[in-house]
Design an enzyme around this catalytic site. Sequence first.
Site, PDB file in Angstrom:
ATOM      1  CD  GLU A  99      -2.901  -0.926  -0.177  1.00 30.65           C
ATOM      2  OE1 GLU A  99      -2.956   0.171  -0.761  1.00 30.65           O
ATOM      3  OE2 GLU A  99      -3.493  -1.932  -0.587  1.00 30.65           O
ATOM      4  CE1 TYR A 148      -6.404   3.129  -0.725  1.00 33.86           C
ATOM      5  CE2 TYR A 148      -4.045   3.329  -0.301  1.00 33.86           C
ATOM      6  CZ  TYR A 148      -5.111   2.652  -0.862  1.00 33.86           C
ATOM      7  OH  TYR A 148      -4.891   1.493  -1.530  1.00 33.86           O
ATOM      8  CG  ASP A 195      -7.938   4.530  -4.497  1.00 37.11           C
ATOM      9  OD1 ASP A 195      -9.170   4.444  -4.609  1.00 37.11           O
ATOM     10  OD2 ASP A 195      -7.154   3.958  -5.269  1.00 37.11           O
TER      11      ASP A 195
END
Length: 343
Positions: free
Chosen positions: A35, A118, A136
């Site tokens: 991520e 996020y 996102d």
Amino acid sequence: MPDTLPDRLLVWYDRDARTLPWRGLTDPYAVWLSEVMLQQTTVAAVIPYFARFLARWPTVESLAAAPTDAVMAEWAGLGYYARARNLIACAKLVTQWRNGRFPEDEAGLRQLPGVGDYTAAAIAAIAFGQKAVVVDGNVERVMTRLHAVQEPLPKAKPRLKQLAAALTPDLRAGDYAQAVMDLGATICTPRKPACGICPWQEPCEGRRLGIAERLPAKLEKPARPIRFGTAFWLTDSKGRVLLRRRPPQGLLGGMMEIPSTEWSETQPADPTAQAPITADWRALPGEVRHIFTHFQLNLRIMAAKAGPGGRPSGLWVELDRLGEHALPTVMRKLVRHALAKAY
DNA sequence: GAGGCGTGGAG
DNA sequence: TCTCCAAGCCT
């Protein structure tokens, strides 16, 4: 069998043959690593970096124990180098203060360096199966089109988060989050969306109104200025070249560089005044152009040989070992240009 | 909250 | 060559 919008999307997701290296992984370390790498970065760019990092540092403890320079060098080329600095800080924090365990809820994750709204939601959903609302750029684009939201970004963000929250399912929240992002990356793309094969084409208000491709609306961005500078390719009698380390914060913070003048609005009248040593500096033909997020950089190169007297500050590096150092892409362009023109 | 912060691919 | 912009975060 209920046929809700999330269900339709998950059916599409389960049938999608596209296999990404991190799909199905629930190890919090691997999820966190992927991520962070994916922040503002394309899937294609991340894949080789993710593989190398996971092979070299398979656990958060191993990453925390790695030399900072090794991590920065491995990150070189991926961009947004504050992510690498935060990655190291976060690995050390999790290792030393939490016995290698990541927080399992959004609020705890949100406290980690380099983890924003996020990323905290993504880790909570994907690694820990929590019903977190993952928003996102893909999710924002999909929501604006699905609901024909015409208010421009970033003002529409709160509304888009509400819309995303209303759709997030109790079960398989992690798969659902990845499914929406995959939908945005492969079908509901910024340009020329493939509405004809979209699992959400029937309920999509943007498509019905014929405005999907124009969404999301965005405010205009300011023009990108140009900055100029001169880099100094200094070699010694052993065929080594001089590198320096950049300041720890700011642009390319903590990375290595070819020494250069300041980057200013105009070319410095006498660049050699800012050279690392006094020498017989000679301009190489051509220049190197590089685009950063908020400005364009045009760099000329001057080359010289260091005599026995000069003692410039920095690091002498063998030409065939430049690849081992944390040189960002703009510096690798300089190296390539200098090697082509100076020999 | 607006701006700093990389890079490469697509069109 | 040029524009857009991508699975954002930090200050």
